[in-house]
Write a protein that holds these residues in place. Structure first.
Motif, PDB file in Angstrom:
ATOM      1  N   ASP A 149       0.846  -1.189   0.000  1.00  0.00           N
ATOM      2  CA  ASP A 149       0.000   0.000   0.000  1.00  0.00           C
ATOM      3  C   ASP A 149       0.892   1.253   0.000  1.00  0.00           C
ATOM      4  O   ASP A 149       1.657   1.471   0.938  1.00  0.00           O
ATOM      5  N   ASN A 151       0.189   4.198   0.517  1.00  0.00           N
ATOM      6  CA  ASN A 151      -0.130   5.115   1.603  1.00  0.00           C
ATOM      7  C   ASN A 151       0.674   4.801   2.859  1.00  0.00           C
ATOM      8  O   ASN A 151       0.962   5.687   3.648  1.00  0.00           O
ATOM      9  N   TRP A 152       1.033   3.515   3.042  1.00  0.00           N
ATOM     10  CA  TRP A 152       1.876   3.165   4.187  1.00  0.00           C
ATOM     11  C   TRP A 152       3.255   3.807   4.036  1.00  0.00           C
ATOM     12  O   TRP A 152       3.843   4.281   5.007  1.00  0.00           O
ATOM     13  N   LEU A 154       3.873   6.479   2.315  1.00  0.00           N
ATOM     14  CA  LEU A 154       3.680   7.918   2.500  1.00  0.00           C
ATOM     15  C   LEU A 154       3.636   8.247   3.989  1.00  0.00           C
ATOM     16  O   LEU A 154       4.216   9.239   4.440  1.00  0.00           O
ATOM     17  N   LEU A 155       2.958   7.394   4.749  1.00  0.00           N
ATOM     18  CA  LEU A 155       2.900   7.578   6.201  1.00  0.00           C
ATOM     19  C   LEU A 155       4.310   7.561   6.794  1.00  0.00           C
ATOM     20  O   LEU A 155       4.675   8.434   7.587  1.00  0.00           O
ATOM     21  N   LYS A 157       7.048   8.214   5.298  1.00  0.00           N
ATOM     22  CA  LYS A 157       7.761   9.406   4.843  1.00  0.00           C
ATOM     23  C   LYS A 157       7.325  10.622   5.662  1.00  0.00           C
ATOM     24  O   LYS A 157       8.143  11.465   6.024  1.00  0.00           O
ATOM     25  N   SER A 158       6.030  10.706   5.976  1.00  0.00           N
ATOM     26  CA  SER A 158       5.547  11.857   6.723  1.00  0.00           C
ATOM     27  C   SER A 158       6.087  11.848   8.146  1.00  0.00           C
ATOM     28  O   SER A 158       6.063  12.871   8.831  1.00  0.00           O
ATOM     29  N   LEU A 159       6.565  10.685   8.611  1.00  0.00           N
ATOM     30  CA  LEU A 159       7.161  10.598   9.944  1.00  0.00           C
ATOM     31  C   LEU A 159       8.678  10.687   9.853  1.00  0.00           C
ATOM     32  O   LEU A 159       9.379  10.398  10.823  1.00  0.00           O
ATOM     33  N   SER A 160       9.174  11.098   8.678  1.00  0.00           N
ATOM     34  CA  SER A 160      10.621  11.165   8.440  1.00  0.00           C
ATOM     35  C   SER A 160      11.315   9.870   8.844  1.00  0.00           C
ATOM     36  O   SER A 160      12.400   9.883   9.414  1.00  0.00           O
ATOM     37  N   ALA A 161      10.696   8.732   8.556  1.00  0.00           N
ATOM     38  CA  ALA A 161      11.300   7.443   8.891  1.00  0.00           C
ATOM     39  C   ALA A 161      12.619   7.291   8.148  1.00  0.00           C
ATOM     40  O   ALA A 161      12.742   7.707   7.002  1.00  0.00           O
ATOM     41  N   GLU A 165      14.022   2.164   9.318  1.00  0.00           N
ATOM     42  CA  GLU A 165      12.706   2.146   9.961  1.00  0.00           C
ATOM     43  C   GLU A 165      11.622   1.790   8.942  1.00  0.00           C
ATOM     44  O   GLU A 165      10.702   1.023   9.239  1.00  0.00           O
ATOM     45  N   ARG A 169       9.707  -1.519   9.895  1.00  0.00           N
ATOM     46  CA  ARG A 169       8.437  -1.226  10.538  1.00  0.00           C
ATOM     47  C   ARG A 169       7.256  -1.241   9.585  1.00  0.00           C
ATOM     48  O   ARG A 169       6.107  -1.359  10.012  1.00  0.00           O
ATOM     49  N   VAL A 170       7.533  -1.067   8.286  1.00  0.00           N
ATOM     50  CA  VAL A 170       6.432  -1.024   7.320  1.00  0.00           C
ATOM     51  C   VAL A 170       6.572  -2.125   6.273  1.00  0.00           C
ATOM     52  O   VAL A 170       5.666  -2.946   6.104  1.00  0.00           O
TER      53      VAL A 170
ATOM     54  N   LEU B  76       6.811  16.930   2.081  1.00  0.00           N
ATOM     55  CA  LEU B  76       6.915  15.620   1.439  1.00  0.00           C
ATOM     56  C   LEU B  76       7.494  15.738   0.037  1.00  0.00           C
ATOM     57  O   LEU B  76       7.961  14.762  -0.546  1.00  0.00           O
ATOM     58  N   ARG B  93      12.276  18.559   5.188  1.00  0.00           N
ATOM     59  CA  ARG B  93      11.548  17.296   5.216  1.00  0.00           C
ATOM     60  C   ARG B  93      10.388  17.458   6.197  1.00  0.00           C
ATOM     61  O   ARG B  93      10.341  18.467   6.909  1.00  0.00           O
ATOM     62  N   PRO B  94       9.444  16.521   6.240  1.00  0.00           N
ATOM     63  CA  PRO B  94       8.308  16.687   7.147  1.00  0.00           C
ATOM     64  C   PRO B  94       8.783  16.999   8.561  1.00  0.00           C
ATOM     65  O   PRO B  94       9.669  16.325   9.085  1.00  0.00           O
ATOM     66  N   LEU B 100       0.115  14.473   9.443  1.00  0.00           N
ATOM     67  CA  LEU B 100      -0.735  14.379   8.257  1.00  0.00           C
ATOM     68  C   LEU B 100      -1.840  13.361   8.445  1.00  0.00           C
ATOM     69  O   LEU B 100      -1.623  12.306   9.055  1.00  0.00           O
ATOM     70  N   SER B 106      -5.151   4.466   6.274  1.00  0.00           N
ATOM     71  CA  SER B 106      -3.846   3.811   6.141  1.00  0.00           C
ATOM     72  C   SER B 106      -3.336   3.285   7.476  1.00  0.00           C
ATOM     73  O   SER B 106      -2.179   3.498   7.828  1.00  0.00           O
ATOM     74  N   LEU B 108      -2.005   0.293   9.875  1.00  0.00           N
ATOM     75  CA  LEU B 108      -1.212  -0.887   9.585  1.00  0.00           C
ATOM     76  C   LEU B 108      -1.947  -2.094  10.144  1.00  0.00           C
ATOM     77  O   LEU B 108      -2.167  -2.182  11.364  1.00  0.00           O
ATOM     78  N   TRP B 110      -1.329  -5.061  10.826  1.00  0.00           N
ATOM     79  CA  TRP B 110      -0.694  -6.003  11.749  1.00  0.00           C
ATOM     80  C   TRP B 110      -0.489  -5.395  13.133  1.00  0.00           C
ATOM     81  O   TRP B 110       0.074  -6.036  14.017  1.00  0.00           O
ATOM     82  N   PHE B 123      10.350   6.958  16.295  1.00  0.00           N
ATOM     83  CA  PHE B 123      11.276   7.025  15.164  1.00  0.00           C
ATOM     84  C   PHE B 123      12.419   7.981  15.472  1.00  0.00           C
ATOM     85  O   PHE B 123      12.305   8.863  16.311  1.00  0.00           O
ATOM     86  N   HIS B 125      13.842  10.434  13.891  1.00  0.00           N
ATOM     87  CA  HIS B 125      13.738  11.872  13.653  1.00  0.00           C
ATOM     88  C   HIS B 125      12.594  12.516  14.417  1.00  0.00           C
ATOM     89  O   HIS B 125      12.258  13.665  14.161  1.00  0.00           O
ATOM     90  N   GLN B 126      11.975  11.770  15.326  1.00  0.00           N
ATOM     91  CA  GLN B 126      10.940  12.348  16.166  1.00  0.00           C
ATOM     92  C   GLN B 126      11.555  12.678  17.531  1.00  0.00           C
ATOM     93  O   GLN B 126      12.509  12.024  17.944  1.00  0.00           O
TER      94      GLN B 126
END
Ligand SMILES: Nc1ncnc2c1ncn2[C@@H]1O[C@H](COP(=O)(O)OP(=O)(O)O)[C@@H](O)[C@H]1O
Ligand SMILES: [Mg+2]
Lengths: 251, 280
Positions: A149, A151-152, A154-155, A157-161, A165, A169-170, B76, B93-94, B100, B106, B108, B110, B123, B125-126
């Motif tokens: 997916d 969108n996962w 994108l998620l 990326k939006s968390l700067s993974a 990670e 994690r995904v 993004l 970067r974000p 968002l 979306s 997960l 699992w 994470f 960068h958090q």
């Protein structure tokens, strides 16, 4: 289909195969008398005898250990390469034809080279099994990444993974079902390659045992070994399917 | 909760200057943004700013570049020209203080609801937070969106509206200064959508967060936003802007809402007439 039929039909198929086996052995015995040893009754009696012997179980244990080690190598190599193929178009393009080419070479073709490089013993068998089993794992992993997916991602990326990670994690949890499909196919392939791979340069395992029965002219035992190989393969495949289903239902 | 901008340490004069600029220009400022996909320009010369705690709706027809603009503002995607500043730093970067939500929750599949809402808090960068703080934030966010007691459910057991609530909780748990929302309720039925619109306003007020809400729904923009930006044209740009001076709950002021609605429709008609005149 009524449930009883669903149970009876496979039994009927097995019974028909037994009849054909019996008929074939009887016909063959007319021209080659020794072929009477191949008949079902003798084979099943030999199997019952063998199952009571520790020696047979040692061969089985050696073979299963080789399956496990070969599979472990195939997963350790196939999953990372599959992820790389899935996330990097450059890597996918660079390796696409190469992988298709290698995949189409029967793993047994490598046997002489494997023995030369790795010496006689377990190592070349592990190599052959891993080499045969790596492709379904790699291809299913890559297909899983491609179907992930978006969108996962994108998620993530939006968390700067970080890349690590994102993968751990995904991507990996997201493609576990695909990896398990690959593993199930790999187990089937390993089981098929195992017997011929064990016919060269080793002194234990089911493949070795089959050659040994031939050398001892113990043909009933040879047929017993063939039945056992089929039965164990059947059980392995069912165990793999069961694990696969369990994962899919567990979430 | 409402942390001030954190300028680079060790330079008090700069820090004061930064704080001054921030208060005058707002939480997020965009200056002269251009974006193109290859040769195709999506929008040009977009400048806007979002103040702290302000709910801004970005309204426009589909395909006019709203999502692309949101992605650029959220970091993004990099603009072809121009600059985005967030908490008075250039955005590369974000930002950890932004979050968002999208049309699709979306989640997960699992991870259970609680782990989904906590996703990303640990994470690299958090900002680092202790495990206990993390859990209480997640519980608080889930309670705020009405999902207390569902922490251990699987995403597959949730309705579309509930899944979107988890996505909202996941954003709130990060205690954002700014929440980017791209048509977050457009996949929901009308009744659930109305509930979620009220919930969104309620929680972002409680969390002291600002919102950039992308929507193609005039009513949603009027009911939710403090300010509406109309996007349109080819390539896209901000064509008009309204401040929504209707007291909340806005459903109680149908006259004012309808007047604004007609004003926006008239503006849309004008831009459409201009566009067709341009083609002729
Ligand atoms: N990845 C992409 N590559 C090329 N063109 C794109 C891509 N994504 C969107 N576009 C184009 O950019 C324009 C704006 O898209 P988008 O920002 O999604 O609009 P909106 O969100 O307002 O519906 C559309 O014309 C769309 O076709
Ligand atoms: Mg869009």
């Amino acid at each position: 289909m009524p449930p009883r039929l669903r149970f009876l039909l496979p039994l009927g198929g097995l019974a028909a195969a037994l009849a054909l086996w019996w008929l074939g052995a009887a016909l063959l015995a007319r021209s080659i008398p020794i072929a009477s040893h191949f008949a079902p009754l003798g084979a099943l009696r030999a199997l019952a005898g063998l199952l009571g012997e520790a020696l047979l179980w040692e061969h089985v244990a050696v073979s299963l250990k080789r399956v496990a080690v070969g599979l472990a190598f195939a997963i350790a190599i196939g999953v990372p390469l599959g992820v790389l193929t899935g996330i990097s178009a450059l890597f996918a393009q660079a390796t696409g034809p190469l992988f298709q080419f290698l995949r189409m070479v029967s793993p047994l073709s490598w046997m002489p080279i494997a023995v030369m490089v790795l010496g006689i013993g377990d190592a070349p068998v592990y190599f052959l099994l891993a080499f045969a089993a790596v492709w379904p794992i790699l291809l299913n992993t890559a297909a899983g990444v491609a179907q992930l997916d978006r969108n996962w991602l994108l998620l993530a990326k939006s968390l700067s993974a970080t890349r690590f990670e994102t993968i751990t994690r995904v991507i990996l949890p997201g493609i576990t079902a695909h990896i398990l499909t690959g593993v199930r196919l790999a187990i089937g392939i390993i089981w098929i390659i195992l017997v011929p791979a064990e016919m060269l340069g080793v002194d234990a395992g089911l493949g070795y045992f089959i050659l040994d029965t031939r050398d001892r002219l113990a043909y009933a035992e040879l047929m017993a070994a063939v039945v056992l190989v089929g039965a164990l393969g059947f059980l392995l495949d069912h165990a793999a399917r069961w694990l696969h289903r369990r994962w899919l239902h567990g979430r | 909760m409402n942390a001030a901008a954190r300028p680079a340490p060790g330079n008090a004069a700069d820090a004061d200057a930064a704080a001054a600029t921030e208060t005058s220009h707002g939480l997020l400022t965009a200056d002269g943004l251009d974006f193109r996909y290859g040769a195709l320009p999506v929008f040009t010369e977009v400048s806007l700013s979002i103040r702290r705690r302000e709910i801004v709706a970005l309204l426009g027809g589909s395909g006019c570049g709203k999502s692309t603009l949101l992605r650029v503002l959220a970091g993004l995607e990099s603009p072809s020209a121009g600059q985005v500043r967030f908490l008075d730093q250039p955005l590369e970067r974000p930002h950890p203080r932004s979050a968002l939500i999208f049309q699709h929750a979306s989640l997960l599949p699992w991870l259970r609801v609680e782990a989904n809402a906590a996703f990303g808090l640990d994470f690299r960068h958090q900002p680092a937070i202790a495990a206990g703080v993390r859990q209480s934030r997640v519980r608080e966010a889930l309670a705020a969106v009405g999902l207390a007691g569902r922490e251990h459910a699987w995403p597959a057991e949730l309705s579309g509206g509930q899944a979107q609530r988890v996505a909202l909780a996941r954003a709130l748990a990060r205690e954002p200064e700014l929440l980017f929302a791209d048509e977050p309720f457009s996949a929901l039925d009308a009744i659930t959508r109305a509930e979620m619109q009220n919930l969104l306003v309620d929680v972002v007020h409680r969390w002291h967060a600002a919102v950039l809400l992308v929507t193609h729904d005039i009513d949603e923009a009027i009911l939710v936003a403090d300010r509406i930006l109309l996007m349109g044209g080819r390539p896209g740009g901000i064509l008009a802007e309204w401040t929504v001076d209707v007291p909340r709950p806005r459903e109680d002021h149908p006259g004012a809402v309808t007047a604004l609605r007609l004003e926006i429709l008239a503006a849309l008609r004008d831009t459409f007439t201009q566009a067709t005149a341009g083609v002729d």
